[in-house]
Design an enzyme around this catalytic site. Sequence first.
Site, PDB file in Angstrom:
ATOM      1  N   HIS A 197       0.796  -1.228   0.000  1.00 29.91           N
ATOM      2  CA  HIS A 197       0.000   0.000   0.000  1.00 29.91           C
ATOM      3  C   HIS A 197       0.827   1.277   0.000  1.00 29.91           C
ATOM      4  O   HIS A 197       0.384   2.308  -0.478  1.00 29.91           O
ATOM      5  CB  HIS A 197      -1.048  -0.047   1.102  1.00 29.91           C
ATOM      6  CG  HIS A 197      -2.155  -0.973   0.709  1.00 29.91           C
ATOM      7  ND1 HIS A 197      -2.120  -2.308   0.987  1.00 29.91           N
ATOM      8  CD2 HIS A 197      -3.249  -0.779  -0.063  1.00 29.91           C
ATOM      9  CE1 HIS A 197      -3.175  -2.889   0.446  1.00 29.91           C
ATOM     10  NE2 HIS A 197      -3.885  -1.984  -0.193  1.00 29.91           N
ATOM     11  N   GLU A 437     -11.089 -10.842  -6.197  1.00 32.90           N
ATOM     12  CA  GLU A 437      -9.653 -10.825  -5.887  1.00 32.90           C
ATOM     13  C   GLU A 437      -9.196 -12.100  -5.191  1.00 32.90           C
ATOM     14  O   GLU A 437      -8.054 -12.203  -4.749  1.00 32.90           O
ATOM     15  CB  GLU A 437      -9.299  -9.586  -5.053  1.00 32.90           C
ATOM     16  CG  GLU A 437     -10.206  -9.329  -3.862  1.00 32.90           C
ATOM     17  CD  GLU A 437      -9.940  -7.986  -3.177  1.00 32.90           C
ATOM     18  OE1 GLU A 437      -8.914  -7.346  -3.420  1.00 32.90           O
ATOM     19  OE2 GLU A 437     -10.800  -7.597  -2.353  1.00 32.90           O
ATOM     20  N   ASP A 461      -4.494  -8.256  -5.228  1.00 27.69           N
ATOM     21  CA  ASP A 461      -4.663  -9.446  -4.399  1.00 27.69           C
ATOM     22  C   ASP A 461      -4.842 -10.691  -5.246  1.00 27.69           C
ATOM     23  O   ASP A 461      -4.360 -11.758  -4.886  1.00 27.69           O
ATOM     24  CB  ASP A 461      -5.867  -9.272  -3.462  1.00 27.69           C
ATOM     25  CG  ASP A 461      -5.470  -8.499  -2.208  1.00 27.69           C
ATOM     26  OD1 ASP A 461      -4.383  -8.765  -1.675  1.00 27.69           O
ATOM     27  OD2 ASP A 461      -6.241  -7.627  -1.781  1.00 27.69           O
ATOM     28  N   CYS A 508      -9.771  -2.525 -10.792  1.00 27.12           N
ATOM     29  CA  CYS A 508      -9.284  -1.414  -9.963  1.00 27.12           C
ATOM     30  C   CYS A 508      -7.943  -1.727  -9.304  1.00 27.12           C
ATOM     31  O   CYS A 508      -7.425  -0.933  -8.548  1.00 27.12           O
ATOM     32  CB  CYS A 508     -10.320  -1.017  -8.908  1.00 27.12           C
ATOM     33  SG  CYS A 508     -10.614  -2.304  -7.699  1.00 27.12           S
TER      34      CYS A 508
HETATM   35  C1  PEP Z   1      -6.610  -5.108  -5.189  1.00 31.57           C
HETATM   36  O1  PEP Z   1      -6.412  -6.048  -4.408  1.00 31.57           O
HETATM   37  O2  PEP Z   1      -6.304  -5.141  -6.383  1.00 31.57           O
HETATM   38  C2  PEP Z   1      -7.224  -3.858  -4.697  1.00 31.57           C
HETATM   39  C3  PEP Z   1      -7.593  -2.911  -5.528  1.00 31.57           C
HETATM   40  O3  PEP Z   1      -7.351  -3.698  -3.362  1.00 31.57           O
HETATM   41  P1  PEP Z   1      -6.146  -3.362  -2.353  1.00 31.57           P
HETATM   42  O4  PEP Z   1      -4.934  -3.036  -3.177  1.00 31.57           O
HETATM   43  O5  PEP Z   1      -6.586  -2.218  -1.518  1.00 31.57           O
HETATM   44  O6  PEP Z   1      -6.010  -4.635  -1.608  1.00 31.57           O
HETATM   45 MG    MG Z   2      -7.404  -6.083  -2.482  1.00 33.02          MG
END
Ligand code: PEP
Ligand code: MG
Length: 582
Positions: A197, A437, A461, A508
């Site tokens: 993140h 995911e 994920d 996303c």
């Molecule tokens: C993902 O897992 O691609 C996602 C968009 O969620 P995060 O990166 O917040 O886990």
């Molecule tokens: Mg995710």
Amino acid sequence: MQADPHKPEVRLQGTAAAPGVAQGLVYLLSQGMEIVACQKVADLDAELRRFEAALVATRKEISALRDDVSKKLNASEATIFDAHLLVLEDVALIDDVTREVRKTSFNVEFCFQEVAQRYVQIFEKMEDTFLRERAADIRDVTSRVLQQLLGTQPERLGQAAQQHIVVARDLTPTETAGLHDDGILAFVTEDGGRTSHSAIMARSLGIPAVVGVQGLLEVAYDDSMMLVDGETGLVIINPSKETLESYRAKEQAIRTRRDRVMQEIALPDVLSDGGSFALLANIGSPSEMADALHYCAHGVGLYRTENLYLRLDAWPSEAEQYEEYAEAVRQAKGRTVTFRTLDLGGDKRLGELAAEANPFMGFRAIRLCLEHPEIFRPQIRALVRAATLGPIAVMFPMISGVEEMRQAKTFFRQVESELKAEKVLPAHPIKLGAMIEIPAAVSIANALAKECDFFSVGTNDLVQYLLAVDRGNPRVAALYDPCHPAVIHSLIQIFGAAAQNRIPAAVCGELAGDPVWAPLLIGLGAYELSMSPSALPEVRFVLRHSSTEDLEALCARVVAGGDPSLTRRLLQEFAASKLKSR
Ligand code: PEP
Ligand code: MG
């Protein structure tokens, strides 16, 4: 700014996390461990008296802090300081330091740090989660004692880090968010992966970043000259004159490319033959909406609501959440904001709820919310109330089964009807979707699609769980390969199920914002791509200069090839041809 000509150039390869090139001086973020010089001392007794005085002063400081916290908050928050006081009273630690000073005749701050670091390493390797977390207590206390010995103030990112390249072991999402206002040139971390993140935040802040640079902290030091290539993941310490010159050319090329794609930023999301797609923004606070609008996002495809929890480091009230969501909806000016319900867990930890040995596969996201209605309800109430101000959609993270989706929907609709009884009426119907995911969700995509108004694929994920590769672990970063045929097949299956059930599919995850990947995602059947706002111009440019036929041909070659390196080459060549041809 010049590198020291007497020092050799050191090149380290990490993972490119956020694009751009930066050069400047290093600001080493010690994160609880000061960097202390080693010096011989003559009077060892005086040195040990300094140590005793620093321990006494630190004890006083921590006790005062504990009393203050227990007055202002409550007793449980204050117990953390009891744990810190225990570290200060650890006879073994104090004896080890005393022995080290007498044995080496080195200054006490150096010896103390060496011993404390050994303790931290021992605790970090412990199986037991509770004991492992004590490492953080030792780090924290060590930092306080060192500040007493060195007469320094607690370190804060701020003035000192301005116009520097921040180097750290790792950055928490909260620390990364703080980099924004500090005029940081770039950041480089020893740990972390492209989809951890902190890297995602770097991309949305638009600062170059490289993560997972093994060996970094052994060679980087404060004020050393560094060059960071966020495009290739290369980090160069003490770059030579020739290297700096070649990078100046590269920086210029990046600027030229950026200027060119920015010229088309406000043009519509259509392929060269008129086929349409939609580009949206991933954001985590209302303040990021300005960037999303600046880069002409059609709306928000992923609002990471957990960012508010992480910023506050506490559970926000319904009112606090409402305020934030309402502000985002107002600023979106009629564009749909897709809120993702709380996705805590994994590398986004909050307090005891997520303290587990295996957090990425543990009690996280929708699992946590369904078991804690006292957490889920205020969030949904706040979302429905915000929907009175403009269009929103809501999606649930980490859905692994049909029943889980049904439960989440039922809970949502119940809260929505309670609010209806209170005369709180959304301005538009709220669509409910699932993040895809988890591999299990891919396998049952067809059944799941019947329960959903839309899908949004979380590739960050999905790749991690499909390939069993921790997205934040640099040791396995090379195995985190979205070009793996398993990923391509999963995408085909997801988009196929969505089409068959006539629901839209978005992506996303970070692949959506990668101009190398966007053509394949649209070609395979995604309609919406949601990404960090700063990624929008390049993705829009590449797609606008592609035709449906181009994309279909690209997909056919990738699918027929079935080989990760061929896929990578095909995708890179395709994007490069679009970016270069104008
Ligand atoms: C993902 O897992 O691609 C996602 C968009 O969620 P995060 O990166 O917040 O886990
Ligand atoms: Mg995710």
